[in-house]
Scaffold this motif. Sequence first.
Motif, PDB file in Angstrom:
ATOM      1  N   GLU A   1      24.810  44.798   9.343  1.00 13.35           N
ATOM      2  CA  GLU A   1      25.648  43.607   9.513  1.00 13.35           C
ATOM      3  C   GLU A   1      24.819  42.614  10.333  1.00 13.35           C
ATOM      4  O   GLU A   1      24.614  42.836  11.523  1.00 13.35           O
ATOM      5  CB  GLU A   1      26.926  43.945  10.289  1.00 13.35           C
ATOM      6  CG  GLU A   1      27.893  44.892   9.598  1.00 13.35           C
ATOM      7  CD  GLU A   1      28.855  45.551  10.595  1.00 13.35           C
ATOM      8  OE1 GLU A   1      29.895  44.952  10.905  1.00 13.35           O
ATOM      9  OE2 GLU A   1      28.549  46.654  11.076  1.00 13.35           O
TER      10      GLU A   1
ATOM     11  N   ASP B   1      24.820  43.053   4.899  1.00 12.93           N
ATOM     12  CA  ASP B   1      26.270  43.033   4.654  1.00 12.93           C
ATOM     13  C   ASP B   1      26.843  41.821   5.389  1.00 12.93           C
ATOM     14  O   ASP B   1      27.147  41.887   6.577  1.00 12.93           O
ATOM     15  CB  ASP B   1      26.898  44.343   5.144  1.00 12.93           C
ATOM     16  CG  ASP B   1      28.417  44.347   5.007  1.00 12.93           C
ATOM     17  OD1 ASP B   1      28.990  43.292   4.685  1.00 12.93           O
ATOM     18  OD2 ASP B   1      29.025  45.412   5.247  1.00 12.93           O
TER      19      ASP B   1
ATOM     20  N   ASP C   1      36.873  44.053  -3.648  1.00  8.79           N
ATOM     21  CA  ASP C   1      36.922  44.137  -2.193  1.00  8.79           C
ATOM     22  C   ASP C   1      35.523  44.277  -1.613  1.00  8.79           C
ATOM     23  O   ASP C   1      34.574  44.610  -2.323  1.00  8.79           O
ATOM     24  CB  ASP C   1      37.753  45.353  -1.769  1.00  8.79           C
ATOM     25  CG  ASP C   1      39.199  45.181  -2.163  1.00  8.79           C
ATOM     26  OD1 ASP C   1      39.829  44.248  -1.662  1.00  8.79           O
ATOM     27  OD2 ASP C   1      39.665  45.972  -3.002  1.00  8.79           O
ATOM     28  N   GLY C   2      35.432  44.087  -0.302  1.00 11.39           N
ATOM     29  CA  GLY C   2      34.156  44.231   0.378  1.00 11.39           C
ATOM     30  C   GLY C   2      33.547  45.603   0.149  1.00 11.39           C
ATOM     31  O   GLY C   2      32.353  45.730  -0.152  1.00 11.39           O
ATOM     32  N   ALA C   3      34.379  46.632   0.283  1.00  8.77           N
ATOM     33  CA  ALA C   3      33.858  47.996   0.136  1.00  8.77           C
ATOM     34  C   ALA C   3      33.208  48.187  -1.234  1.00  8.77           C
ATOM     35  O   ALA C   3      32.215  48.911  -1.359  1.00  8.77           O
ATOM     36  CB  ALA C   3      34.977  49.021   0.348  1.00  8.77           C
TER      37      ALA C   3
ATOM     38  N   TRP D   1      39.820  38.182   9.148  1.00  2.10           N
ATOM     39  CA  TRP D   1      38.486  37.595   8.993  1.00  2.10           C
ATOM     40  C   TRP D   1      38.259  36.954   7.630  1.00  2.10           C
ATOM     41  O   TRP D   1      37.116  36.733   7.229  1.00  2.10           O
ATOM     42  CB  TRP D   1      37.374  38.636   9.261  1.00  2.10           C
ATOM     43  CG  TRP D   1      37.639  39.565  10.404  1.00  2.10           C
ATOM     44  CD1 TRP D   1      38.625  39.453  11.353  1.00  2.10           C
ATOM     45  CD2 TRP D   1      36.910  40.748  10.759  1.00  2.10           C
ATOM     46  NE1 TRP D   1      38.544  40.485  12.264  1.00  2.10           N
ATOM     47  CE2 TRP D   1      37.510  41.302  11.918  1.00  2.10           C
ATOM     48  CE3 TRP D   1      35.809  41.388  10.206  1.00  2.10           C
ATOM     49  CZ2 TRP D   1      37.047  42.473  12.532  1.00  2.10           C
ATOM     50  CZ3 TRP D   1      35.346  42.553  10.813  1.00  2.10           C
ATOM     51  CH2 TRP D   1      35.961  43.086  11.957  1.00  2.10           C
TER      52      TRP D   1
ATOM     53  N   THR E   1      29.675  47.010  -1.097  1.00  5.20           N
ATOM     54  CA  THR E   1      28.814  48.012  -0.454  1.00  5.20           C
ATOM     55  C   THR E   1      28.451  49.112  -1.450  1.00  5.20           C
ATOM     56  O   THR E   1      27.276  49.491  -1.575  1.00  5.20           O
ATOM     57  CB  THR E   1      29.525  48.635   0.769  1.00  5.20           C
ATOM     58  OG1 THR E   1      29.807  47.591   1.711  1.00  5.20           O
ATOM     59  CG2 THR E   1      28.665  49.690   1.432  1.00  5.20           C
TER      60      THR E   1
ATOM     61  N   LYS F   1      35.474  38.671   1.793  1.00  2.00           N
ATOM     62  CA  LYS F   1      36.288  38.025   2.836  1.00  2.00           C
ATOM     63  C   LYS F   1      36.368  36.502   2.667  1.00  2.00           C
ATOM     64  O   LYS F   1      37.088  36.026   1.809  1.00  2.00           O
ATOM     65  CB  LYS F   1      35.785  38.423   4.222  1.00  2.00           C
ATOM     66  CG  LYS F   1      36.035  39.910   4.499  1.00  2.00           C
ATOM     67  CD  LYS F   1      36.069  40.283   5.954  1.00  2.00           C
ATOM     68  CE  LYS F   1      36.692  41.649   6.141  1.00  2.00           C
ATOM     69  NZ  LYS F   1      35.833  42.665   6.685  1.00  2.00           N
TER      70      LYS F   1
ATOM     71  N   TYR G   1      29.969  49.141  10.340  1.00  2.00           N
ATOM     72  CA  TYR G   1      31.147  49.176   9.479  1.00  2.00           C
ATOM     73  C   TYR G   1      30.796  48.520   8.160  1.00  2.00           C
ATOM     74  O   TYR G   1      30.415  47.343   8.127  1.00  2.00           O
ATOM     75  CB  TYR G   1      32.331  48.434  10.121  1.00  2.00           C
ATOM     76  CG  TYR G   1      33.567  48.504   9.260  1.00  2.00           C
ATOM     77  CD1 TYR G   1      34.492  49.535   9.425  1.00  2.00           C
ATOM     78  CD2 TYR G   1      33.801  47.568   8.255  1.00  2.00           C
ATOM     79  CE1 TYR G   1      35.615  49.629   8.613  1.00  2.00           C
ATOM     80  CE2 TYR G   1      34.917  47.657   7.441  1.00  2.00           C
ATOM     81  CZ  TYR G   1      35.817  48.686   7.624  1.00  2.00           C
ATOM     82  OH  TYR G   1      36.925  48.782   6.815  1.00  2.00           O
ATOM     83  N   HIS G   2      30.927  49.272   7.070  1.00  2.00           N
ATOM     84  CA  HIS G   2      30.609  48.702   5.758  1.00  2.00           C
ATOM     85  C   HIS G   2      31.708  48.972   4.737  1.00  2.00           C
ATOM     86  O   HIS G   2      31.472  48.857   3.540  1.00  2.00           O
ATOM     87  CB  HIS G   2      29.254  49.220   5.277  1.00  2.00           C
ATOM     88  CG  HIS G   2      28.121  48.846   6.202  1.00  2.00           C
ATOM     89  ND1 HIS G   2      27.674  47.554   6.340  1.00  2.00           N
ATOM     90  CD2 HIS G   2      27.404  49.592   7.078  1.00  2.00           C
ATOM     91  CE1 HIS G   2      26.700  47.508   7.252  1.00  2.00           C
ATOM     92  NE2 HIS G   2      26.518  48.731   7.719  1.00  2.00           N
ATOM     93  N   GLY G   3      32.898  49.341   5.202  1.00  2.00           N
ATOM     94  CA  GLY G   3      34.015  49.591   4.303  1.00  2.00           C
ATOM     95  C   GLY G   3      34.416  51.052   4.334  1.00  2.00           C
ATOM     96  O   GLY G   3      33.754  51.878   4.964  1.00  2.00           O
TER      97      GLY G   3
ATOM     98  N   ILE H   1      29.637  40.390   4.566  1.00  2.68           N
ATOM     99  CA  ILE H   1      31.045  40.324   4.149  1.00  2.68           C
ATOM    100  C   ILE H   1      31.883  39.620   5.218  1.00  2.68           C
ATOM    101  O   ILE H   1      32.725  38.783   4.911  1.00  2.68           O
ATOM    102  CB  ILE H   1      31.558  41.744   3.836  1.00  2.68           C
ATOM    103  CG1 ILE H   1      30.892  42.239   2.547  1.00  2.68           C
ATOM    104  CG2 ILE H   1      33.075  41.788   3.737  1.00  2.68           C
ATOM    105  CD1 ILE H   1      31.047  43.734   2.282  1.00  2.68           C
ATOM    106  N   ALA H   2      31.630  39.948   6.490  1.00  5.79           N
ATOM    107  CA  ALA H   2      32.371  39.300   7.583  1.00  5.79           C
ATOM    108  C   ALA H   2      31.623  38.090   8.145  1.00  5.79           C
ATOM    109  O   ALA H   2      32.234  37.099   8.509  1.00  5.79           O
ATOM    110  CB  ALA H   2      32.645  40.303   8.702  1.00  5.79           C
TER     111      ALA H   2
END
Length: 446
Positions: free
Chosen positions: A229, A263, A123-125, A65, A128, A292, A157-159, A265-266
């Motif tokens: 998300e 979030d 990173d995405g995490a 992604w 978060t 991402k 899902y957030h990491g 991120i995606a």
Amino acid sequence: MIPRMSDSTQNNADLLARSLAAVWHPCSQMKHYENYPLVPIARGQGVWLYDFDGRRYLDTVSSWWVNLFGHCNPRINAAITDQLGKLEHVMLAGFTHEPVVQLSERLRELAPAGLGHCFYGSDGASATEIALKMSAHYWRNSGKPQKTQFISLQHSYHGETLGALSVTDVALFRDAYGALITQQATVPSPDWRAAGIGESAEDFALRCAAQLEAHLQRHHEHLAAFIVEPLVQGAAGMAMYHPSYLRRARELCSQYDVHLIADEIAVGMGRTGTLFACEQAGIAPDFLLLSKGITGGYLPLSLAMTTDDIYHAFYADETARGFLHSHSYTGNPLACRAALATLDIFAEDDVLNANRGKASHFNRIAAPLRDHPAVRNFRNTGMIWAFEVESRHADFARRCFALGLQNELLLRPIGNTVYFMPPYAIGEDEMSMLADRTLNIVEQLQ
Ligand SMILES: *Cc1c(COP(=O)(O)O)cnc(C)c1O
């Protein structure tokens, strides 16, 4: 003797053996690689990945992604190369540089109004983590230290770092670490697949929002933030929902003094059809998270954008009121240049408009797939497609992955959900190939 890396001496089998011996691969039961081997990749070009024997794979999942404009994109390559000759990195505490300033200014212009301050991670995490910590610290600085809890959607899902995992509702990722995290509450997901018979996606979204309201009513005194998300819950299996949920969530969070963390991120960077998914609900969150696609899929970079109100709650003479969080590579110049080049491509190529054309074309040619009797819930938001396959195989995902590779497709189903999240650089021939060959794979695995 240690083998040297070069295309002429390297081969698939050699690299596989060395990788299994030395590299612990992510999100993997390593033993499964006995039956489903790793895929060695020698190079990438556009939407294609090539192995050492010249076989190619269509990257239908954008390398988890992240990729937007194809592998080895000349414009992003040139920007990074230019930056390499100037400054590869400098710490961002006490120092600054042109790429990070420009990127922050441009994102402020593009994002929903009011998100004027960018805090960077890698990173995405980590984005978060930044938002969760900043939210709770804001309330502490504002005389409400009891607001320390969070809510997320079911199947969110957030990491996967410990803080992010506490708001991630995927049992497989979370259960082994239950003792290490403070599990936060979840509220029902507006995923329209769970709507009642005859109930519209919007009615269902509003019914779920009423459950969010009930939760906020009871718990708001201890709640710092609701993290969500927007429009598509990716790791849940591309669960899609109506934007009215976000509109209502924004109203409720304001009413109950709870931050809204989007979030993206995606789903950010054009994935859902608008640059940011929140735009489709006409809302501005208190925090907007990006990673991402922000660098076009080149380099790790993440950020949390936030408001003047939150920024000013930390601005004081006292050191401890400040946000003392940091990562070594915060705001890395190379990554910021890749992000700036990515934003340039969006503007120069009118990407969002071009993607609308690509999406409607794909929806037309994918009709036989959508209408296949083994296919359920065929759905599309922007440049994301997903559907469930009724299969007799319990290990559908891994079989589909293996059959995909035989058909030059990198498919990575989530359970029985097959999804496509291709680079925006995908062309019509490649879309036809993707639709036709996936249909063929569904027929073999139904
Ligand atoms: C991938 C993802 C993350 C985590 O990003 P990493 O870079 O993998 O840490 C967080 N939230 C969402 C919605 C994601 O899809």
